[in-house]
Scaffold this active site. Sequence first.
Site, PDB file in Angstrom:
ATOM      1  N   LYS A  52       5.209   0.230   1.392  1.00 36.44           N
ATOM      2  CA  LYS A  52       4.005  -0.522   1.722  1.00 36.44           C
ATOM      3  C   LYS A  52       3.679  -1.474   0.584  1.00 36.44           C
ATOM      4  O   LYS A  52       3.871  -1.149  -0.594  1.00 36.44           O
ATOM      5  CB  LYS A  52       2.861   0.471   1.940  1.00 36.44           C
ATOM      6  CG  LYS A  52       1.515  -0.104   2.321  1.00 36.44           C
ATOM      7  CD  LYS A  52       0.526   1.060   2.534  1.00 36.44           C
ATOM      8  CE  LYS A  52      -0.834   0.589   2.988  1.00 36.44           C
ATOM      9  NZ  LYS A  52      -1.731   1.747   3.264  1.00 36.44           N
ATOM     10  N   SER A  76      -3.547   1.723   7.698  1.00 34.62           N
ATOM     11  CA  SER A  76      -3.158   0.432   7.173  1.00 34.62           C
ATOM     12  C   SER A  76      -1.676   0.332   6.826  1.00 34.62           C
ATOM     13  O   SER A  76      -1.175  -0.744   6.499  1.00 34.62           O
ATOM     14  CB  SER A  76      -3.989   0.102   5.936  1.00 34.62           C
ATOM     15  OG  SER A  76      -3.755   1.045   4.889  1.00 34.62           O
ATOM     16  N   SER A 120      -4.445   6.314   6.888  1.00 37.47           N
ATOM     17  CA  SER A 120      -3.490   5.206   6.958  1.00 37.47           C
ATOM     18  C   SER A 120      -2.019   5.599   7.030  1.00 37.47           C
ATOM     19  O   SER A 120      -1.151   4.743   7.186  1.00 37.47           O
ATOM     20  CB  SER A 120      -3.702   4.252   5.779  1.00 37.47           C
ATOM     21  OG  SER A 120      -4.945   3.594   5.908  1.00 37.47           O
TER      22      SER A 120
END
Length: 443
Positions: A47, A124, A148
């Site tokens: 990420k 996310s 997330s």
Amino acid sequence: MAKTLSSSSSVLLDYGAFMEKFTLLPPHPPSHQQLLLPLKGLTFAVKDIFDVEGYVTGFGNPDWARTHSAATSTAPAVLAVLEAGAICVGKTVMDEMAYSINGENAHYGTPLNPCAEDRVPGGSSSGSAVAVGAKLVDFSLGTDTGGSVRVPSSYCGIFGFRPSHGVISTSGVIPMAQSFDTVGWFARDPVILNRVGKILLQLQDDNMAKLSKLIIAEDCFKLLLNIDRNRLTDGLIHTVEKLYGDEIVENTSVGNFVEARVPSLKHFMDKDAKNEDDNIPSLVALSSAMRLLQRCEFKNNHGEWISSVKPDLGPGISERVMEAMGSTDEHVDVCYSLRTELRAALGDLLGDFGILAMPTVPGPPPKLQTEPTRLESFRAKAFSLLSVAGVSGFCQVSIPLGMYDNLPISISLLAKHGSDGFLLNFVDNIYSQQEHYSQLMSN
């Protein structure tokens, strides 16, 4: 050493999962040690919240990337899996400033959900989940503050693990809210999930402790939208009873238990709210406390940058960021007390080797570009569920259960803080025999 690769702009090739592609190879141990590397030959993505030396950590927003320099070191979590033999192939798209569980990014596009193209991938850690779900990598790293990792793993039909709070270093990871921030990971099967976990958690030995009880959070399953509770629980219960015996399965109302055992929760309770199938007042209060502390810590972390740069933020994100900027530290001390009380109470409920089963989210992934106001009820229920592990700091794994009406569904298992190895091995165990695997995934 990092080597940049040419990357295609076609979403069809990479599902829009990647911010940038490169190859980061493992260090070279002596040849006799290479055979022992537990992640040798596996590929992974990270990420765009993790520092990778030589690359700007973009945090999901172009203004953030524009105003920050390239990282001078690599996050320890990334180094750990590299040193275990895995190969990093790039950085993935994320929701802006990690402030959404939807997975839509107004600047970089929304990664394509490989299970349902007209649905959000969840955020996310959207790109990390999509990269695994689309079989672009073997596993990926994400972060989980309010959900997330757990949410996108559920939406993309894969495994997602949120570890116990504080057990994996978040150094070299842009903070969102430190009281809840964790480094999590995704995989398509429990074996790789377990192998990656052993590296990140620095587990020396297998925790082969026997399950003492499986507690079904019966009130939480009443929050499900358009999904039969039995579709999520029957396979798990049947599998556990076959492996461990039927006397260890229990049912409880988590909401009633939390309300009775967490006195600080009264500061956040709506006195007029009643337990209903679509509302658990104590968990709504828990969610309120979590988001209050999250807003305050986010403001402390990023308020100065937001005030000076005035970044361009997408819909939904902008409103949440502005709400955080207007927050105060009133009741923050109560939030810390609540967290301690909840961890102790749930620890008493589960013991060292108990597991709590509950839905990961209230239903399948919402449709793309749904008006935020139409998602308010869904989000409220989601955060009621997500706040249990979020506030307690317990470890939680989201397990895929196949498709229901052509949409991915899942169930979550929680274990006591620090019992991550036990939880990973339990999941690995129930999937280790094809018969039990089929029962868990059956319609």
